[in-house]
Design a protein around this motif. Sequence first.
Motif, short mmCIF file in Angstrom:
data_model
loop_
_atom_site.label_atom_id
_atom_site.label_comp_id
_atom_site.label_asym_id
_atom_site.label_seq_id
_atom_site.Cartn_x
_atom_site.Cartn_y
_atom_site.Cartn_z
N GLY A 136 34.13 38.04 37.56
CA GLY A 136 35.15 38.09 36.51
C GLY A 136 34.79 37.21 35.33
O GLY A 136 33.72 36.57 35.29
N ALA A 137 35.72 37.18 34.34
CA ALA A 137 35.47 36.43 33.11
C ALA A 137 35.60 34.92 33.32
O ALA A 137 34.92 34.13 32.67
N ALA A 138 36.51 34.52 34.22
CA ALA A 138 36.75 33.08 34.38
C ALA A 138 35.47 32.34 34.82
O ALA A 138 35.05 31.39 34.15
N PHE A 154 43.98 31.56 25.35
CA PHE A 154 44.16 31.69 26.80
C PHE A 154 44.12 30.28 27.39
O PHE A 154 43.11 29.57 27.26
N TYR A 196 41.24 27.97 29.00
CA TYR A 196 40.05 27.46 28.31
C TYR A 196 39.99 25.93 28.37
O TYR A 196 38.92 25.35 28.47
N ASN A 211 38.40 35.25 21.38
CA ASN A 211 38.94 36.22 22.32
C ASN A 211 39.66 37.31 21.51
O ASN A 211 40.72 37.09 20.96
N ASN A 257 44.56 37.55 23.89
CA ASN A 257 45.67 37.13 24.74
C ASN A 257 46.05 35.74 24.25
O ASN A 257 45.19 34.84 24.30
N ASP A 289 34.88 35.93 24.59
CA ASP A 289 35.56 36.24 25.86
C ASP A 289 36.23 37.61 25.68
O ASP A 289 37.17 37.73 24.90
N PRO A 292 37.71 40.28 27.90
CA PRO A 292 38.30 41.11 28.96
C PRO A 292 39.10 42.31 28.42
O PRO A 292 39.33 43.26 29.16
N TYR A 293 39.49 42.24 27.14
CA TYR A 293 40.33 43.33 26.59
C TYR A 293 39.55 44.21 25.62
O TYR A 293 40.15 44.96 24.86
N SER A 300 34.79 41.01 31.47
CA SER A 300 35.45 41.22 32.75
C SER A 300 35.85 42.68 32.89
O SER A 300 36.27 43.30 31.91
N SER A 317 38.29 43.36 34.90
CA SER A 317 39.65 43.24 35.44
C SER A 317 40.63 44.17 34.74
O SER A 317 41.45 44.82 35.40
N LYS A 318 40.57 44.22 33.42
CA LYS A 318 41.60 44.96 32.68
C LYS A 318 41.16 46.38 32.39
O LYS A 318 41.96 47.30 32.47
N ARG A 336 37.35 41.06 41.17
CA ARG A 336 36.47 40.04 40.60
C ARG A 336 35.10 40.59 40.22
O ARG A 336 34.15 40.53 41.01
N1 PLP Z 1 40.12 35.47 29.39
C1 PLP Z 1 41.31 35.96 29.01
C2 PLP Z 1 41.66 35.97 27.57
C3 PLP Z 1 42.21 36.47 29.96
O1 PLP Z 1 43.39 36.96 29.55
C4 PLP Z 1 41.83 36.44 31.33
C5 PLP Z 1 42.75 36.93 32.36
O2 PLP Z 1 43.86 37.30 32.14
C6 PLP Z 1 40.59 35.91 31.67
C7 PLP Z 1 39.76 35.44 30.68
C8 PLP Z 1 40.14 35.85 33.10
O3 PLP Z 1 39.74 37.11 33.50
P1 PLP Z 1 39.17 37.42 34.97
O4 PLP Z 1 40.26 38.09 35.72
O5 PLP Z 1 38.07 38.38 34.74
O6 PLP Z 1 38.69 36.15 35.54
#
Ligand code: PLP
Length: 398
Positions: free
Chosen positions: A105-107, A131, A134, A176, A180, A214, A216-217, A241, A243-244, A252
């Motif tokens: 994942g991105a985290a 977010f 960070y 980002n 978000n 970053d 994910p979106y 990521s 994820s979304k 993950r």
């Molecule tokens: N970065 C942003 C802006 C997010 O909104 C999120 C998750 O909501 C993440 C990173 C983390 O994403 P991941 O689920 O891939 O770890």
Amino acid sequence: MYNETCHQLGVKRNCIRELFEFGRQRAAVVGAENVFDYSLGNPSLPAPPEVNRAIHDILNEEDSLSVHGYTSNIGDYEARAAVARDLNQRFGTDARPEEIFLTCGAAPALIAVLRALAVEDGEVLAIAPYFTEYKPFAERSGLRFRLVPPDIPDFQIKLDAVEAMLTPHTQALILNSPNNPSGVVYTRKTLTELAALLERKEREYGHPIYILSDEPYRELAYGVEVPFIPCIYADTVVCYSYSKCLSIPGERLGYVYVPRRCADGEQLYWTVTGAARASGHICAPSIWQRVLVRCSKLTPDLQSYDRARTLLYESLKDMGYRCAKPDGAFYIFVEAPGGDAAAFSERAKKKDLLVVPGGDFGCASYFRLCYCIPYEKIERSLPLFRELMDECRAEGLV
Ligand code: PLP
């Protein structure tokens, strides 16, 4: 003895989780259908059928030992090649598998890059609203975290504020977009001007300032361009990521893309992988790497998000709320009538309407709505937003 900062991070829920838990408690009392929970950013689209089919096919067709076995630390070649091919097709880049590092994942991707850039006195900037994770990611990596104030009401980037906050210690700037919590997409103009500023500062300081993008979106945009930042600014490292875009946040899967042509590209790539190794963030889930080989080209069907977004944005505007234009992600960022989003969120809670105040995102006068909830629920929540606006008007707050 234990580390007090980590202890606090463990025991203190952030306000999104607090609201979510509150919503669950209220649901037990008044019924889930009567709680309007806009708090949590969990995708509400099911994963595309191709993803589920790919899992079945992999389990049926491939060798079980290797499906469930370790992959190489950086991820299997075929999966990294699929990512590189996909980037090149979409953005005309020249990405190669050697530049991709698969992550959970991105985290963990962000943490690996931040750790890789953590030098003595190093600083990292982020743009508000941001977010919230960070800050702990950067600080626990050993970097000083600094927040650039928000560009209200458009939520692009205040370049003069960025310039004022850059120092010879700045190692990176986290971006980002789609964002978000604002849902805003940074325009090509904003990014081009930012790139020019950073290039000038790189020359002045004599060292690279990386953009840590970053994303994910990235695939969640509604009719607007989401510029691919490595094509605008060479010293960009991407944290992505699935994820979304594939609706698989619990599985993950993501990656870091460190283009070789960015400053110290090859060394930085291996430093990122070394940082990930040191925190045990290696070897992304094997089965999902295989899914990626089959599904890397998939993009989400955004119809239901778009429908929810349009209803909420247009209705709130009609009622007199002011919102940033939500061109991406699945969030709307709304100015709280009266300017105190924490007070507004408390007021809304009394009606079982859960909205996240923006203080933790670095913008205390706005609140965030995540519209990953059923359409009919959004419809039924609208009278509550209207009541709240009427109350605020009656009290002279607007
Ligand atoms: N970065 C942003 C802006 C997010 O909104 C999120 C998750 O909501 C993440 C990173 C983390 O994403 P991941 O689920 O891939 O770890």
